[in-house]
Design a protein around this motif. Structure first.
Motif, mmCIF file in Angstrom:
data_model
loop_
_atom_site.group_PDB
_atom_site.id
_atom_site.type_symbol
_atom_site.label_atom_id
_atom_site.label_comp_id
_atom_site.label_asym_id
_atom_site.label_seq_id
_atom_site.Cartn_x
_atom_site.Cartn_y
_atom_site.Cartn_z
ATOM 1 N N GLN A 286 0.820 -1.222 0.015
ATOM 2 C CA GLN A 286 0.212 -0.147 -0.022
ATOM 3 C C GLN A 286 0.746 1.056 0.092
ATOM 4 O O GLN A 286 0.527 2.332 -0.556
ATOM 5 N N PRO A 287 1.798 1.505 0.919
ATOM 6 C CA PRO A 287 2.669 2.539 0.861
ATOM 7 C C PRO A 287 3.365 2.795 -0.474
ATOM 8 O O PRO A 287 3.422 3.869 -1.166
ATOM 9 N N ILE A 288 3.926 1.672 -1.192
ATOM 10 C CA ILE A 288 4.438 1.979 -2.422
ATOM 11 C C ILE A 288 3.464 2.282 -3.539
ATOM 12 O O ILE A 288 3.467 3.059 -4.418
ATOM 13 N N LEU A 289 2.138 1.602 -3.520
ATOM 14 C CA LEU A 289 1.049 2.027 -4.458
ATOM 15 C C LEU A 289 0.726 3.372 -4.410
ATOM 16 O O LEU A 289 0.423 4.326 -5.220
ATOM 17 N N ASN A 290 0.787 4.081 -2.996
ATOM 18 C CA ASN A 290 0.316 5.332 -2.858
ATOM 19 C C ASN A 290 1.398 6.127 -3.364
ATOM 20 O O ASN A 290 1.054 7.205 -3.919
ATOM 21 N N LYS A 291 2.751 5.983 -3.239
ATOM 22 C CA LYS A 291 3.970 6.708 -3.721
ATOM 23 C C LYS A 291 3.712 6.857 -5.293
ATOM 24 O O LYS A 291 3.901 7.876 -5.922
ATOM 25 N N ILE A 292 3.368 5.532 -5.721
ATOM 26 C CA ILE A 292 2.922 5.654 -7.527
ATOM 27 C C ILE A 292 1.868 6.478 -7.905
ATOM 28 O O ILE A 292 1.977 7.195 -8.785
ATOM 29 N N SER A 293 0.813 6.365 -6.944
ATOM 30 C CA SER A 293 -0.185 7.246 -7.316
ATOM 31 C C SER A 293 -0.060 8.846 -7.307
ATOM 32 O O SER A 293 -0.168 9.796 -8.239
ATOM 33 N N ASN B 24 5.633 16.342 -0.638
ATOM 34 C CA ASN B 24 5.552 15.053 -0.376
ATOM 35 C C ASN B 24 5.519 14.122 -1.634
ATOM 36 O O ASN B 24 6.122 13.173 -1.873
ATOM 37 N N ALA B 25 4.742 14.768 -2.564
ATOM 38 C CA ALA B 25 4.755 14.096 -4.001
ATOM 39 C C ALA B 25 6.071 13.813 -4.816
ATOM 40 O O ALA B 25 6.113 13.028 -5.111
ATOM 41 N N VAL B 26 6.854 15.017 -4.618
ATOM 42 C CA VAL B 26 8.162 15.014 -5.144
ATOM 43 C C VAL B 26 8.965 14.063 -4.456
ATOM 44 O O VAL B 26 9.822 13.094 -5.058
ATOM 45 N N LEU B 27 8.764 14.032 -3.172
ATOM 46 C CA LEU B 27 9.582 13.111 -2.380
ATOM 47 C C LEU B 27 9.231 11.780 -2.397
ATOM 48 O O LEU B 27 10.155 10.961 -2.662
ATOM 49 N N SER B 28 7.943 11.375 -2.699
ATOM 50 C CA SER B 28 7.428 9.810 -2.992
ATOM 51 C C SER B 28 8.109 9.531 -4.399
ATOM 52 O O SER B 28 8.536 8.438 -4.664
ATOM 53 N N THR B 29 8.153 10.503 -5.425
ATOM 54 C CA THR B 29 8.658 10.165 -6.563
ATOM 55 C C THR B 29 10.264 9.987 -6.748
ATOM 56 O O THR B 29 10.589 8.897 -7.189
ATOM 57 N N GLY B 30 10.929 10.699 -5.804
ATOM 58 C CA GLY B 30 12.326 10.431 -5.710
ATOM 59 C C GLY B 30 12.595 9.148 -5.044
ATOM 60 O O GLY B 30 13.754 8.479 -5.375
ATOM 61 N N ILE B 31 11.699 8.798 -3.976
ATOM 62 C CA ILE B 31 11.892 7.588 -3.407
ATOM 63 C C ILE B 31 11.874 6.304 -4.306
ATOM 64 O O ILE B 31 12.333 5.238 -4.410
ATOM 65 N N LEU B 32 10.709 6.455 -5.211
ATOM 66 C CA LEU B 32 10.724 5.594 -6.250
ATOM 67 C C LEU B 32 11.738 5.386 -7.248
ATOM 68 O O LEU B 32 12.115 4.292 -7.771
ATOM 69 N N LEU B 33 12.326 6.373 -7.712
ATOM 70 C CA LEU B 33 13.725 6.526 -8.345
ATOM 71 C C LEU B 33 14.693 5.761 -7.675
ATOM 72 O O LEU B 33 15.741 5.089 -8.354
ATOM 73 N N VAL B 34 14.784 5.634 -6.255
ATOM 74 C CA VAL B 34 15.913 4.989 -5.461
ATOM 75 C C VAL B 34 15.655 3.581 -5.394
ATOM 76 O O VAL B 34 16.586 2.867 -5.772
#
Length: 331
Positions: A55-62, A295-305
């Motif tokens: 769920q946290p990963i799916l939320n970050k993707i969204s 927070n949206a940009v941070l979530s995107t950065g985490i996905l890039l990592v």
């Protein structure tokens, strides 16, 4: 007689469930109900655990594909109304993704190779040789696992900031030398755990193979490289993958030693501050980054990592599972 038994078994199978349940005195219904209840409970439990992980990963993707105005729209929960990749472009620019990715790959590979090589030598020594204070030194290895590295951060900083090299004081911070020296001394990230795992594996390794190598004229090092290392591929693979992943996401040692060397773990930690500076340059003046947008940009950065780690897992999944299975059998 055989035909009669077959006919009876066919007749029993053709009877309805309730007839068989009545014949068993209700035991069949109880056992079947119990089996289905356990299966349903197991399915719900597994679904809940998977949902908690995903769920946290799916939320970050969204969030990563939402435009700024979608972030403050209360009618949007999962799927964005205005699909956008602007967050990905901003996050990649703020963390200097291409340069940071290359640096992180070679730092993680170099550190992992050194750690696995040195820890395999030390683990082999603990499993096969007798030397003074052996139990004490192994107790020190366990302390490396138990004691968090943050407790010695000040000592590490001062030691490498004023490194004494034959009377000369050198500042080794901002380079890979402190990392390499610590890995060579088995003081790197999670080295105590790798030594313990490799030692346990070697303790289950047949002594007869080493004795045969000694009879053929091999010394300790030749025996280690030609007999022990090929047989220890499962545990060495596991330790390398663990080391690579932990090093990839480590921000303690990288922030303490690497300095100006850009890696993903240190870049992602300051992405919100850089995002505020980015907005200030974009709109002029002093601009505070909106919390939702940041927070949206941070979530995107985490996905890039984590995307490279997911790709690594997809390619190494079979090898990793086989190594863990083999390791578990031999331990």
């Amino acid at each position: 007689m055989t035909k009669d038994k077959k006919q009876k078994s066919v007749a029993v199978e053709k009877r309805s469930f309730w007839e068989r349940n009545e014949a068993s005195g209700g035991i069949l219904l109880k056992e079947t109900s119990k089996k289905y209840v356990v299966s349903i409970f197991r399915a719900i439990l597994l679904f809940g655990m998977c949902f908690m992980i995903l769920q946290p990963i799916l939320n970050k993707i969204s969030l990563s594909f939402m435009a700024e105005k979608d972030l403050y729209d209360t009618t949007i929960i999962v799927l964005p109304k205005h699909f956008s990749v602007n967050n990905w472009q901003i996050a990649a620019k703020l963390i200097d993704y291409s340069a940071s990715l290359i640096n992180t790959i070679w730092v993680s590979c170099l550190v992992s190779v050194i750690e696995v090589f040195v820890c395999s030598l030390v683990g082999y020594g603990f499993s096969r040789f007798q030397f003074p204070f052996k139990r004490f030194w192994f107790f020190c290895v366990l302390l490396i696992i138990i004691i968090p590295p943050q407790t010695i951060s000040t000592s590490l900083f001062l030691h490498f900031r004023y490194y004494n090299f034959f009377g000369m004081t050198l500042n080794l911070r901002g380079s890979m030398l402190p990392y390499i020296l610590m890995c060579c001394g088995c003081m790197g990230l999670k080295n105590g755990l790798y030594i313990f795992m490799i030692r346990q594996f070697y303790l289950g390794f047949p002594f007869e193979l080493e004795e045969a190598a000694y009879v053929d004229g091999c010394g300790p090092f030749k025996t280690f490289f030609r007999i022990m290392v090929p047989g220890a591929k499962p545990i060495l693979t596991s330790c390398f993958l663990f080391s690579f992943v932990w090093q990839w996401t480590d921000s303690f040692y990288t922030g303490l030693f690497l300095g100006k060397i850009k890696v993903l773990s240190t870049q992602i930690s300051g992405i919100i501050d850089r995002f505020g500076s980015y907005l200030s340059k974009l709109y002029g003046g002093s601009t505070v980054a909106p919390v939702g947008y940041a927070n949206a940009v941070l979530s995107t950065g985490i996905l890039l990592v984590i995307i490279p780690l997911i790709v690594l897992y997809l390619f190494c999944q079979r090898l990793f599972v086989e190594s863990l299975t083999s390791t578990g059998v031999k331990m």
